[in-house]
Write an enzyme that holds these catalytic residues in place. Sequence first.
Site, PDB file in Angstrom:
ATOM      1  N   GLU A 187       0.827  -1.208   0.000  1.00 24.47           N
ATOM      2  CA  GLU A 187       0.000   0.000   0.000  1.00 24.47           C
ATOM      3  C   GLU A 187       0.865   1.263   0.000  1.00 24.47           C
ATOM      4  OE1 GLU A 187      -3.752   1.897   2.535  1.00 24.47           O
ATOM      5  OE2 GLU A 187      -2.406   0.460   3.508  1.00 24.47           O
TER       6      GLU A 187
ATOM      7  N   LYS B  48     -10.111   2.637  -2.209  1.00 23.25           N
ATOM      8  CA  LYS B  48     -10.291   2.047  -0.882  1.00 23.25           C
ATOM      9  C   LYS B  48     -11.616   2.476  -0.266  1.00 23.25           C
ATOM     10  CE  LYS B  48      -7.622   1.527   3.452  1.00 23.25           C
ATOM     11  NZ  LYS B  48      -6.327   1.874   4.067  1.00 23.25           N
TER      12      LYS B  48
ATOM     13  N   CYS C 269      -5.829  -2.836   2.400  1.00 20.37           N
ATOM     14  CA  CYS C 269      -5.531  -2.755   3.829  1.00 20.37           C
ATOM     15  C   CYS C 269      -6.748  -2.884   4.741  1.00 20.37           C
ATOM     16  CB  CYS C 269      -4.734  -1.487   4.123  1.00 20.37           C
ATOM     17  SG  CYS C 269      -3.843  -1.557   5.705  1.00 20.37           S
TER      18      CYS C 269
END
Length: 294
Positions: free
Chosen positions: A40, A113, A150
Amino acid sequence: MKIGIIQQHNTADIDNNKQRLATQIKMLASQGAELIVLQELHNGLYFCQEECVSNFDQAEPIPGPSTAFYGQLARELQVVIVTSLFERRTAGLYHNTAVVMEKDGSVAGMYRKMHIPDDPAYYEKFYFTPGDLGFQPIDTSVGRLGVLVCWDQWYPEAARLMALQGAELLIYPTAIGYDSHDTTEEQQRQRNAWQTVQRGHAVANGLPVISVNRVGWEPTYASAPQEGEGIQFWGTSFVAGPQGELLYEAPENREAAAVIDIDMKRSENVRRWWPFLRDRRIDHYQNLTKRFID
């Protein structure tokens, strides 16, 4: 399929980070990697440890300089690359965005995300607007990729929605590490939980999981590193098969680059043995769209 992963320790020198990644990408491609996954926000330090408006200067458009850089590598090496970038959509609107580069150098697709954390040293809500592209797999020449990022990795709903739309792999670029105030025992419980929940997604969906984390210590304040405690990223990048079996695990405390061979046909066999999708009671899951059931 041969999967390449790169677990890297980053510094404030963005150009150097990118050049080191390029070197590792070329090495993995020479070893037969067809798909290479990066961690990331891999171009620089994990800047979300502080709330600082000047950090927005690191954001870039998509397509932009980084997609050109990694796209050229993908085209030159004939590999698919999963990147993770700080996207500038317009002034005041930014995303944490995974971009998949096809082997011809084009953008195969992108994922913004969806779950944005806000914890001490992980002040991502200050920087990132929650994604608006949904949980959509990305079609590539090596298969349909369920790319998440994540904090998304803790949510079974995200993995399931990717699986229900035909994702053949679940992929998680990651930046997670230890809180220095926690005991060693608590730190290890958290690291083990992080890996366990993702291996659970592999089992529940009958799909391989690829999770690539940062490694090493990064300061809280890039401009004055001596003032901050920073984060010790715990590495431990891994690849799990469709029964949660560990196919590869990187070290906890040093960089790593590896090629892992995944049997893509195994997922279908596992799903035949464990037909979770067949037995889902979709007629009784309506309450999953509620925040809480009183």
